[in-house]
Design a protein around this motif. Structure first.
Motif, PDB file in Angstrom:
ATOM      1  N   MET A 260       3.187  41.713  29.977  1.00 23.97           N
ATOM      2  CA  MET A 260       4.303  42.080  28.830  1.00 23.97           C
ATOM      3  C   MET A 260       4.568  41.035  28.101  1.00 23.97           C
ATOM      4  SD  MET A 260       7.071  44.018  31.294  1.00 23.97           S
ATOM      5  CE  MET A 260       6.564  45.190  32.623  1.00 23.97           C
ATOM      6  N   SER A 261       5.208  41.267  26.787  1.00 30.43           N
ATOM      7  CA  SER A 261       5.655  40.289  25.754  1.00 30.43           C
ATOM      8  C   SER A 261       6.854  39.536  26.123  1.00 30.43           C
ATOM      9  CB  SER A 261       5.702  40.784  24.514  1.00 30.43           C
ATOM     10  OG  SER A 261       6.609  41.994  24.502  1.00 30.43           O
ATOM     11  N   PHE A 262       7.562  39.804  27.114  1.00 29.47           N
ATOM     12  CA  PHE A 262       8.770  39.181  27.613  1.00 29.47           C
ATOM     13  C   PHE A 262       8.606  37.941  28.514  1.00 29.47           C
ATOM     14  CE2 PHE A 262      10.053  43.848  27.766  1.00 29.47           C
ATOM     15  CZ  PHE A 262      10.940  43.814  26.659  1.00 29.47           C
ATOM     16  N   ASP A 263       9.497  37.113  28.505  1.00 30.59           N
ATOM     17  CA  ASP A 263       9.529  35.973  29.275  1.00 30.59           C
ATOM     18  C   ASP A 263      10.057  36.290  30.825  1.00 30.59           C
ATOM     19  OD1 ASP A 263       9.635  33.349  30.420  1.00 30.59           O
ATOM     20  OD2 ASP A 263      11.240  32.758  29.165  1.00 30.59           O
ATOM     21  N   ILE A 264       8.894  36.527  31.566  1.00 30.03           N
ATOM     22  CA  ILE A 264       9.257  37.269  32.792  1.00 30.03           C
ATOM     23  C   ILE A 264       9.058  36.321  33.900  1.00 30.03           C
ATOM     24  CG2 ILE A 264       8.871  39.136  34.362  1.00 30.03           C
ATOM     25  CD1 ILE A 264       8.202  40.897  32.074  1.00 30.03           C
ATOM     26  N   ASP A 265      10.099  36.082  34.932  1.00 25.18           N
ATOM     27  CA  ASP A 265       9.953  35.637  36.040  1.00 25.18           C
ATOM     28  C   ASP A 265       9.822  36.735  37.190  1.00 25.18           C
ATOM     29  OD1 ASP A 265       9.740  32.996  35.124  1.00 25.18           O
ATOM     30  OD2 ASP A 265      11.936  32.557  35.409  1.00 25.18           O
ATOM     31  N   LEU A 266       8.786  36.435  38.143  1.00 25.31           N
ATOM     32  CA  LEU A 266       8.716  37.436  39.437  1.00 25.31           C
ATOM     33  C   LEU A 266       8.957  36.744  40.827  1.00 25.31           C
ATOM     34  CD1 LEU A 266       5.111  39.119  38.392  1.00 25.31           C
ATOM     35  CD2 LEU A 266       7.378  40.026  37.938  1.00 25.31           C
ATOM     36  N   VAL A 267       9.985  37.639  41.234  1.00 21.40           N
ATOM     37  CA  VAL A 267      10.085  37.364  42.821  1.00 21.40           C
ATOM     38  C   VAL A 267       9.745  38.464  43.746  1.00 21.40           C
ATOM     39  CG1 VAL A 267      12.014  36.608  44.446  1.00 21.40           C
ATOM     40  CG2 VAL A 267      12.077  35.710  42.172  1.00 21.40           C
ATOM     41  N   VAL A 268       9.012  38.070  44.842  1.00 18.96           N
ATOM     42  CA  VAL A 268       8.648  39.121  45.720  1.00 18.96           C
ATOM     43  C   VAL A 268       9.319  38.999  47.100  1.00 18.96           C
ATOM     44  CG1 VAL A 268       6.542  40.051  47.129  1.00 18.96           C
ATOM     45  CG2 VAL A 268       6.377  39.565  44.780  1.00 18.96           C
ATOM     46  N   LEU A 269       9.945  39.866  47.500  1.00 19.35           N
ATOM     47  CA  LEU A 269      10.566  39.795  48.767  1.00 19.35           C
ATOM     48  C   LEU A 269       9.785  40.161  49.958  1.00 19.35           C
ATOM     49  CD1 LEU A 269      14.282  41.160  47.767  1.00 19.35           C
ATOM     50  CD2 LEU A 269      13.462  38.706  47.931  1.00 19.35           C
ATOM     51  N   SER A 270       9.401  39.624  51.050  1.00 16.22           N
ATOM     52  CA  SER A 270       8.715  39.903  51.905  1.00 16.22           C
ATOM     53  C   SER A 270       9.286  39.603  53.390  1.00 16.22           C
ATOM     54  CB  SER A 270       7.423  39.141  51.857  1.00 16.22           C
ATOM     55  OG  SER A 270       6.263  39.457  53.050  1.00 16.22           O
ATOM     56  N   ASN A 271       8.418  40.373  54.369  1.00 11.96           N
ATOM     57  CA  ASN A 271       8.819  40.043  55.828  1.00 11.96           C
ATOM     58  C   ASN A 271       8.301  38.884  56.449  1.00 11.96           C
ATOM     59  OD1 ASN A 271       6.951  41.960  55.589  1.00 11.96           O
ATOM     60  ND2 ASN A 271       6.913  42.266  57.754  1.00 11.96           N
ATOM     61  N   PHE A 272       7.464  38.097  55.415  1.00 12.97           N
ATOM     62  CA  PHE A 272       6.724  37.176  56.141  1.00 12.97           C
ATOM     63  C   PHE A 272       6.285  36.301  54.990  1.00 12.97           C
ATOM     64  CE2 PHE A 272       3.848  40.553  55.680  1.00 12.97           C
ATOM     65  CZ  PHE A 272       2.776  40.145  55.168  1.00 12.97           C
ATOM     66  N   PRO A 273       6.011  35.033  55.100  1.00 14.46           N
ATOM     67  CA  PRO A 273       5.483  34.291  53.825  1.00 14.46           C
ATOM     68  C   PRO A 273       4.027  34.674  53.605  1.00 14.46           C
ATOM     69  CG  PRO A 273       6.354  32.829  55.472  1.00 14.46           C
ATOM     70  CD  PRO A 273       6.172  34.370  56.171  1.00 14.46           C
ATOM     71  N   LYS A 274       3.678  34.951  52.279  1.00 16.53           N
ATOM     72  CA  LYS A 274       2.321  35.476  51.872  1.00 16.53           C
ATOM     73  C   LYS A 274       1.971  35.029  50.445  1.00 16.53           C
ATOM     74  CE  LYS A 274       3.531  40.267  50.442  1.00 16.53           C
ATOM     75  NZ  LYS A 274       3.204  41.691  50.819  1.00 16.53           N
ATOM     76  N   HIS A 275       0.786  34.717  50.218  1.00 19.10           N
ATOM     77  CA  HIS A 275       0.623  34.360  48.706  1.00 19.10           C
ATOM     78  C   HIS A 275       0.187  35.869  47.774  1.00 19.10           C
ATOM     79  CE1 HIS A 275      -0.888  32.204  45.180  1.00 19.10           C
ATOM     80  NE2 HIS A 275      -2.017  32.840  45.318  1.00 19.10           N
ATOM     81  N   VAL A 276       0.894  35.970  46.720  1.00 16.78           N
ATOM     82  CA  VAL A 276       0.784  37.122  46.034  1.00 16.78           C
ATOM     83  C   VAL A 276      -0.068  36.967  44.847  1.00 16.78           C
ATOM     84  CG1 VAL A 276       1.884  39.090  44.537  1.00 16.78           C
ATOM     85  CG2 VAL A 276       2.842  38.199  46.881  1.00 16.78           C
ATOM     86  N   ALA A 277       0.198  35.859  44.037  1.00 17.51           N
ATOM     87  CA  ALA A 277      -0.437  35.438  42.860  1.00 17.51           C
ATOM     88  C   ALA A 277      -0.011  34.033  42.201  1.00 17.51           C
ATOM     89  CB  ALA A 277      -0.263  36.335  41.593  1.00 17.51           C
ATOM     90  N   ASP A 278      -0.737  33.169  41.819  1.00 16.31           N
ATOM     91  CA  ASP A 278      -0.057  31.959  41.119  1.00 16.31           C
ATOM     92  C   ASP A 278       1.216  32.320  40.296  1.00 16.31           C
ATOM     93  OD1 ASP A 278      -1.941  30.774  42.620  1.00 16.31           O
ATOM     94  OD2 ASP A 278      -3.332  30.479  40.817  1.00 16.31           O
ATOM     95  N   GLY A 279       2.184  31.504  40.510  1.00 11.93           N
ATOM     96  CA  GLY A 279       3.472  31.732  39.559  1.00 11.93           C
ATOM     97  C   GLY A 279       4.368  32.961  40.033  1.00 11.93           C
ATOM     98  N   VAL A 280       3.986  33.369  41.008  1.00  9.28           N
ATOM     99  CA  VAL A 280       4.910  34.448  41.597  1.00  9.28           C
ATOM    100  C   VAL A 280       5.577  33.773  42.756  1.00  9.28           C
ATOM    101  CG1 VAL A 280       5.148  36.811  42.923  1.00  9.28           C
ATOM    102  CG2 VAL A 280       3.612  36.325  40.815  1.00  9.28           C
TER     103      VAL A 280
END
Length: 511
Positions: free
Chosen positions: A28-48
């Protein structure tokens, strides 16, 4: 514009969809910050940013305390199984803590794809909506051949024909199923939701189960009304990536949805807001015993139609599957639909549609008679069933029959449902529940008092109840049946004129 998107992701099963969501947001062309809520620590992607949400020490015990002391098993049945109810609700505190840092806030489950087109569509109409209205979305799924299905369109959920309105150049309408596994709000809308007191709350169920309530409270208890922009519908369609409801009882295809939307657009253009035929939703948990708008063709009911019947009047018809099937068999079928939007399918199949409130429809039908009157899941919802039936007497030709499908609200099924207090065993409960007590005796009395003679009552049992019925040799069938199919004729001693009563009284609100 700065955007904060929070995605609820439980476990690993949907990680492939989660990665697709991350790719979409990053395109997207927006300035976006991503937060993922999980029931355990995990790596989703760099910067997430990933936040592991701890489960309450005894969340179900807490819910039990807040919900009348019902057990874990009953809570799960009533609210749906949600192994970690704190997780989907955790996004709200994050939104509140970061209120001043972002202009737009997006919440979704990890299999629901929000696109830039969706966000731009939302922003394009936000400026024309008043403070208490908010643009919402409708989910779709795609079949193996590319055909579309809309899973939220099922059961008693429907377009509210009285809600159609113009806002600037756009036409909006309310769909009674607010769930779409996502929502979008501006900073000011989020501020208003927080101030309402209905946003920062503990996990809970109600009209929707816990997981769904996480994404619908913004509409149901924060002072907003969710409206779908039907004049620009494509911008407000969200893809449910698993396509898991495709081919099930949930949803309608694209042809049916577009037919309904065309009717809504016509209403918006003409300004003709035709009132619905009756109040179709009850006030019971999960809207139990509400009238379904998408009832299937059931051979065991159609088989009751006399072989010599040539004309049929269906009162309270939904999307018209039954009526269209009868018309295809060569019968002349007329229908008084639940509203002027749902009737499009039946009309396309050659069914004569008589729109309007029942009083208006009754005047249109004056002087006509039919070989069969068909009433499916209507009688238990009208305030005065006897008066309603009486008003239909003159519409039945000599020797004609009336076929009515009525749910058994006093049933005692071998399940936890009856033990949860869903039985409507007090006639006075209509005032608070919106549904009448029904039993085999009650239904017979309605027909007898309105000038009909019941020929037989078929008691329909579900498979589990049939086992008990066999053990009791049928003695408990009237209690175990989940619905009755009533076949009746006019009583010879009742004059036709006496069967017609003032129509307003049949649909007037009970005092």
């Amino acid at each position: 514009m700065r955007v904060l998107a929070v995605i609820a992701s439980y476990g690993k099963a949907n990680d492939k969809y989660l990665r697709r969501l991350v790719e979409e947001y990053r395109s997207m062309s927006f300035d976006i910050d991503l937060v993922v809520l999980s029931n355990f620590p995990k790596h989703v992607a760099d910067g997430v940013e990933v936040i592991a949400v701890p489960a309450s020490r005894n969340v179900w015990a807490r819910s039990k305390r807040f919900n009348g002391g019902r057990s874990l098993r009953l809570l799960r049945q009533e609210y749906g199984y949600c192994p970690h109810p704190d997780l989907p609700f955790a996004h709200r505190q994050i939104f509140a803590d970061r209120l001043k840092d972002y202009d737009l806030f997006v919440y979704s489950e990890d299999d629901t794809l929000v696109t830039e087109r969706n966000l731009r569509g939302f922003l394009s109409v936000a400026a024309v909506l008043p403070a208490n209205e908010i643009a919402g979305f409708l989910r779709f799924e795609r079949g193996p051949d590319g055909e579309l299905n809309y899973p939220e369109v099922h059961g008693h959920f429907h377009w509210d024909v009285a809600s159609v309105r113009r806002r600037g150049e756009h036409t909006f309408a309310l769909f009674t199923n607010e769930h779409a596994a996502c929502y979008v709000v501006t900073r000011e809308q989020l501020r208003r939701a927080i101030d309402s007191g209905g946003f920062l709350v503990d996990p809970h169920g109600g009209k929707y189960d816990v997981r769904c309530a996480a994404g619908t409270d913004i509409y149901t208890q924060c002072g907003f009304e969710k409206l779908i922009c039907v004049s620009g519908l494509n911008e407000f369609l969200i893809h449910h990536l698993p396509n898991s409801y495709f081919g099930t009882e949930f949803g309608v295809n694209d042809v049916e949805l577009r037919r309904q939307v065309d009717r809504l657009l016509q209403i918006g253009k003409d300004g003709n807001r035709c009132a619905p035929l009756l109040k179709t939703e009850t006030k019971l948990p999960d809207r139990e015993y509400s009238k379904g708008y998408y009832e299937p063709v059931r051979p065991e009911i159609l088989s009751e139609l006399p072989s010599g019947a040539r004309t049929v009047l269906s009162i309270g018809s939904g999307w018209g599957a039954v009526e269209g099937c009868l018309a295809a068999k060569g019968l002349r079928v007329s229908a008084v639909p639940l509203d002027g939007v749902i009737s499009g399918g039946a009309e396309a199949d050659g069914v004569e549609i008589i729109n309007g409130e029942f009083e208006e429809a009754r005047r249109t039908l004056m002087g006509r008679q039919f070989d069969c009157l068909f009433l499916s899941n209507v009688l238990h919802l009208v305030p005065n069933p006897v008066g309603f039936l009486s008003s239909l007497g003159s519409l039945l030709s000599p020797g004609g029959i009336a076929i009515a499908v009525v749910p058994n609200t006093s049933r005692l099924e071998p399940s936890w449902t009856a033990m949860r207090g869903r039985r409507v065993d007090n006639p006075e409960k209509y005032r608070t529940s919106g549904v009448h007590h029904t039993s085999r005796e009650t239904v017979r009395s309605w027909f007898g008092a309105s000038g009909f003679r019941v020929q037989r009552v078929k008691q329909v049992l579900r498979p589990r109840a049939q086992k008990v019925g066999r053990l009791t040799k049928g003695t408990m069938d009237s209690w175990l049946a989940y619905e009755f199919i009533v076949i009746s004729k006019k009583a010879h001693e009742i004059k036709q004129e006496a069967a017609v009563q003032p129509v307003k009284s049949t649909f007037a609100t009970a005092s």
